[in-house]
Enzyme design. Structure first.
Site, short mmCIF file in Angstrom:
data_model
loop_
_atom_site.label_atom_id
_atom_site.label_comp_id
_atom_site.label_asym_id
_atom_site.label_seq_id
_atom_site.Cartn_x
_atom_site.Cartn_y
_atom_site.Cartn_z
N ASN A 1 45.81 30.44 38.58
CA ASN A 1 44.83 30.35 37.50
C ASN A 1 44.82 31.68 36.76
OD1 ASN A 1 42.56 30.12 35.91
ND2 ASN A 1 41.09 30.16 37.63
N TRP A 2 45.41 31.69 35.58
CA TRP A 2 45.53 32.94 34.83
C TRP A 2 44.22 33.33 34.14
CZ3 TRP A 2 50.88 33.93 32.04
CH2 TRP A 2 51.88 34.04 33.02
N LYS A 3 43.25 32.41 34.11
CA LYS A 3 41.97 32.67 33.44
C LYS A 3 42.24 33.16 32.01
CE LYS A 3 40.03 33.60 37.94
NZ LYS A 3 38.98 34.20 38.73
N HIS B 1 35.33 25.19 37.45
CA HIS B 1 35.47 26.52 38.04
C HIS B 1 34.12 27.24 37.95
CE1 HIS B 1 36.70 30.66 38.64
NE2 HIS B 1 37.82 30.20 39.17
N GLU C 1 33.36 30.10 37.13
CA GLU C 1 33.17 30.90 35.91
C GLU C 1 32.73 30.02 34.75
OE1 GLU C 1 36.98 32.86 36.07
OE2 GLU C 1 36.30 33.96 37.84
N GLU D 1 36.02 27.39 46.53
CA GLU D 1 36.09 28.79 46.12
C GLU D 1 34.70 29.42 46.20
OE1 GLU D 1 39.59 29.58 43.27
OE2 GLU D 1 37.90 28.89 42.09
N GLY E 1 37.73 37.28 42.91
CA GLY E 1 37.99 38.55 42.22
C GLY E 1 37.35 39.76 42.89
N SER F 1 40.26 35.55 46.17
CA SER F 1 40.93 36.74 46.71
C SER F 1 42.08 36.43 47.66
CB SER F 1 39.91 37.68 47.38
OG SER F 1 38.98 38.16 46.42
N GLY G 1 43.80 36.42 40.33
CA GLY G 1 44.44 37.70 40.02
C GLY G 1 45.88 37.82 40.51
P1 PGA Z 1 40.93 35.38 42.56
O1 PGA Z 1 40.41 34.12 41.71
O2 PGA Z 1 42.16 34.95 43.30
O3 PGA Z 1 41.23 36.43 41.52
O4 PGA Z 1 39.82 35.79 43.48
C1 PGA Z 1 40.48 32.82 42.23
C2 PGA Z 1 39.95 31.85 41.20
O5 PGA Z 1 38.94 32.14 40.56
O6 PGA Z 1 40.52 30.75 41.02
#
Ligand code: PGA
Length: 250
Positions: free
Chosen positions: A9-11, A93, A95, A163, A169, A208, A230
């Site tokens: 997931n590049w966000k 997600h 976010e 998640e 993150g 993470s 990330g």
């Molecule tokens: P992260 O993000 O690996 O940077 O913790 C995971 C995600 O939000 O899908």
């Protein structure tokens, strides 16, 4: 057998020069023993698709609108993602739940739309740190699962990603027991609701995931892969995670 899957997931990261990372990843994994999916920003999907023709990597979007089309400035429909070359879409997600106030009902509506367009939905669930501290993890993820999973969800059109919000993150990951408890609960709820389809639905862990912890995470029962943020941005970091998943698939 549930086919393992690693989703990057590049966000909101990635401009034209980062297309090279996708190309490098495809060269490192010409014939992977697991599924590999990259979800770049929507602006890069069609160019990445062209670059990856003939490769083993599939593409996904990071969100879609519940409607098929219409007057929704700035939004993207599931059919548009499919038209650009996506086969998957991440939905709900944390976010998006946080930044856009997305509810379980909206996530389910988006998933219905995604399935109608032929996309697989990757439905995200997870508790906040305050919810975990209050002992409400199972209640929260259980409610998210029952509310976000649409009618018609099956092992072939839906993937679930657990998640924990506090692990995204942050470099912090739950213990093996904490992940196992949630995944076993989710599996039991899926089987209760969907029978064999629930048994076949892939359950990913996200938050993470790195080269250094991937092997341990993939050894946890009911973990069928990872949703990686990330560490998916650079092929050099994503590749060892994929290798750990391939080893777990053997
Ligand atoms: P992260 O993000 O690996 O940077 O913790 C995971 C995600 O939000 O899908």
């Amino acid at each position: 057998m549930r086919r393992k899957i690693a989703i990057g997931n590049w966000k909101m990261h990635g401009l034209s020069p980062q297309l090279g990372e996708a190309e490098a990843l495809s060269e490192q994994h010409p014939d992977p023993a697991c599924e590999i999916v990259l979800c770049p920003p929507a602006t890069l999907i069609s160019r990445m698709w062209e670059l990856l023709i003939g490769s083993a990597i599939s593409l996904g979007g990071q969100d879609c609108h519940p409607a098929g089309e219409g007057a929704h400035t700035g939004d993207i429909s599931a059919a548009m993602l499919a038209d650009a070359g996506a086969e998957y879409v991440i939905l709900g997600h944390s976010e998006r739940r946080r930044d856009h106030g997305e509810t379980n009902e909206q996530v389910a509506a988006k998933a219905t739309s995604a399935h109608a367009a032929g996309l697989l939905s990757v439905i995200c669930l997870g508790e906040t740190e305050a919810e975990r501290d209050a002992g409400r993890t199972i209640e929260v993820v259980g409610d998210q699962l029952s509310g976000s999973l649409p009618e018609g969800a099956s092992a072939t059109n839906t993937v679930i990603a657990y998640e924990p919000v506090w692990a995204i993150g942050t470099g912090r990951t739950p213990t093996r027991d904490q992940i196992a408890e949630v995944h076993e609960t989710l599996r039991a709820r899926l089987v209760e609701r969907l029978g064999d389809e629930g048994d076949g639905m892939r359950l990913l862990y996200g938050g993470s995931v790195k080269a250094g912890n991937a092997r341990e995470i993939f050894g946890i029962p009911q973990v069928d892969g990872a949703l990686v943020g990330g560490a998916s941005l650079r092929s050099a970091e994503f590749s060892p995670i994929i290798e750990a998943l391939e080893a777990a698939s053997a």
